[in-house]
Design a protein around this motif. Structure first.
Motif, PDB file in Angstrom:
ATOM      1  N   ASP A 196      -8.865 -43.782   1.929  1.00  0.00           N
ATOM      2  CA  ASP A 196      -7.985 -42.653   2.219  1.00  0.00           C
ATOM      3  C   ASP A 196      -6.742 -42.809   1.343  1.00  0.00           C
ATOM      4  O   ASP A 196      -5.751 -43.433   1.741  1.00  0.00           O
ATOM      5  N   ALA A 197      -6.788 -42.235   0.144  1.00  0.00           N
ATOM      6  CA  ALA A 197      -5.686 -42.408  -0.803  1.00  0.00           C
ATOM      7  C   ALA A 197      -4.379 -41.810  -0.304  1.00  0.00           C
ATOM      8  O   ALA A 197      -3.315 -42.443  -0.434  1.00  0.00           O
ATOM      9  N   PRO A 198      -4.378 -40.602   0.286  1.00  0.00           N
ATOM     10  CA  PRO A 198      -3.103 -40.063   0.783  1.00  0.00           C
ATOM     11  C   PRO A 198      -2.477 -40.931   1.876  1.00  0.00           C
ATOM     12  O   PRO A 198      -1.259 -41.140   1.893  1.00  0.00           O
ATOM     13  N   ARG A 199      -3.285 -41.447   2.806  1.00  0.00           N
ATOM     14  CA  ARG A 199      -2.739 -42.305   3.862  1.00  0.00           C
ATOM     15  C   ARG A 199      -2.208 -43.602   3.266  1.00  0.00           C
ATOM     16  O   ARG A 199      -1.140 -44.098   3.672  1.00  0.00           O
ATOM     17  N   THR A 200      -2.930 -44.170   2.311  1.00  0.00           N
ATOM     18  CA  THR A 200      -2.467 -45.402   1.669  1.00  0.00           C
ATOM     19  C   THR A 200      -1.123 -45.182   0.989  1.00  0.00           C
ATOM     20  O   THR A 200      -0.201 -46.000   1.114  1.00  0.00           O
ATOM     21  N   ALA A 201      -0.999 -44.074   0.280  1.00  0.00           N
ATOM     22  CA  ALA A 201       0.270 -43.774  -0.386  1.00  0.00           C
ATOM     23  C   ALA A 201       1.392 -43.605   0.633  1.00  0.00           C
ATOM     24  O   ALA A 201       2.529 -44.070   0.415  1.00  0.00           O
TER      25      ALA A 201
ATOM     26  N   PRO B  20      -5.901 -50.744   0.275  1.00  0.00           N
ATOM     27  CA  PRO B  20      -7.106 -50.212   0.909  1.00  0.00           C
ATOM     28  C   PRO B  20      -8.309 -51.109   0.648  1.00  0.00           C
ATOM     29  O   PRO B  20      -8.446 -51.687  -0.436  1.00  0.00           O
ATOM     30  N   VAL B  21      -9.147 -51.243   1.648  1.00  0.00           N
ATOM     31  CA  VAL B  21     -10.378 -52.028   1.517  1.00  0.00           C
ATOM     32  C   VAL B  21     -11.477 -51.098   1.021  1.00  0.00           C
ATOM     33  O   VAL B  21     -11.768 -50.073   1.644  1.00  0.00           O
ATOM     34  N   THR B  22     -12.086 -51.456  -0.104  1.00  0.00           N
ATOM     35  CA  THR B  22     -13.126 -50.607  -0.693  1.00  0.00           C
ATOM     36  C   THR B  22     -14.536 -51.048  -0.322  1.00  0.00           C
ATOM     37  O   THR B  22     -15.471 -50.247  -0.394  1.00  0.00           O
ATOM     38  N   ALA B  23     -14.688 -52.328   0.062  1.00  0.00           N
ATOM     39  CA  ALA B  23     -16.022 -52.814   0.429  1.00  0.00           C
ATOM     40  C   ALA B  23     -15.880 -54.105   1.224  1.00  0.00           C
ATOM     41  O   ALA B  23     -14.932 -54.881   1.017  1.00  0.00           O
TER      42      ALA B  23
END
Length: 295
Positions: free
Chosen positions: A279-284, A267-270
């Motif tokens: 979106d942690a659930p989507r990343t997982a 995931p890109v944070t910045a």
């Protein structure tokens, strides 16, 4: 990177239809010198390659990687690889990957020795870096101008912008520059203001519920992992699209990822210091899918 095993492949016609190619490759000592001084992969980066993830000794997405290797070879005027020969070499090398966990396979095809008659080809397998942390905590990006407009790949195909070549010095320089600026990775943009790709990964944005990625026609390597992610999302009922994405559209994204064969979905944070939601659930979900892929 801990090298485990290497194979050298002898030249074989792309249309050779034999069933067994085992006599066309031989093991190499991965810790010993293997290339002659005149090898053009080392002298000029004149060749193409692919990197495949290997999970529990299962190579991932072999077909798409071999298709892209052949496409890169065609763009570089290299002999077409025989897909069955490479597939068998991949299976032989994967048997030396970690029994459990992740590894990385590299397929390399070069023009060979300068003024030589045949190309050079080899396959290696190594332990993969531990990417679990970056898949969870994410990465910070900075945008870097790639120095050409979006239509340059169409106007100047000899630049080989759609091929995965061994000439990676610019990509590595971009990552070093990103780190000098306090980020983890770079995101290339065109000189006329469109998003492209990272040095070793593709970008996926979620904008208004749609998942979009920059058009491959812009000189972007058409990622095997990005295509696998899109197929997974489409099976789940999500809309996906390839588009020319202006840099300004980053502000519209409610989530973003860099995806690649070994790092998988990070995931890109910045971007340029501006925070993006994660979106942690989507990343997982994406990483579960990517880890479950098989040949």
């Amino acid at each position: 990177m801990a090298w485990r095993f290497a194979l050298a492949l002898a030249p074989v016609a792309s249309d050779d239809a034999r069933e067994d190619f085992s006599d066309t490759f031989r093991p190499l000592d991965p810790g010993a010198p293997a290339l002659p001084v005149g090898e053009l992969s080392a002298q000029r980066g004149d060749g193409v390659f692919e990197s495949l993830g290997v999970v529990d000794r299962h190579p991932q997405e072999v077909g798409p990687h071999l298709e892209r290797l052949a496409a890169s070879a065609a763009l570089c005027d290299l002999p077409a690889p025989n897909p069955e020969q490479w597939r068998q070499a991949i299976r032989a090398a994967a048997a030396h990957a970690p029994i459990t966990g992740e590894g990385v396979l590299k397929l390399i095809l070069s023009r060979g020795v300068e003024h030589g008659a045949t190309p050079t080809a080899w396959v290696t397998v190594a332990d993969a870096a531990d990417n679990s942390a970056v898949r969870e905590r994410g990465i910070r990006l900075v945008t870097l101008d790639r120095g050409y407009a979006l239509d340059v790949p169409t106007r100047a195909p000899w630049l080989l912008l759609g091929a995965k070549t061994l000439s990676y010095a610019v990509n590595m320089a971009a990552i070093r520059e990103a780190k000098r600026r306090g980020a983890d990775d770079a995101l290339f943009v065109s000189s006329d203001g469109f998003l492209l790709e990272a040095p070793t990964a593709n970008l996926i944005l979620r904008i208004h519920g749609r998942f979009v990625t920059p058009l491959p026609a812009g000189g972007i390597l058409h990622g095997t992992t990005q295509r696998s992610v899109f197929a997974h999302l489409e099976r789940s009922g999500h809309d996906t699209a390839y588009e020319a994405i202006p840099v300004a559209d980053l502000a519209k994204a409610d989530a973003a990822w860099l995806v690649s064969s070994v790092r998988l979905a990070a995931p890109v944070t910045a971007v340029d210091g501006i925070r993006l939601a994660v979106d942690a659930p989507r990343t997982a979900d994406l990483n579960r899918h990517l880890l479950s892929r098989r040949d």
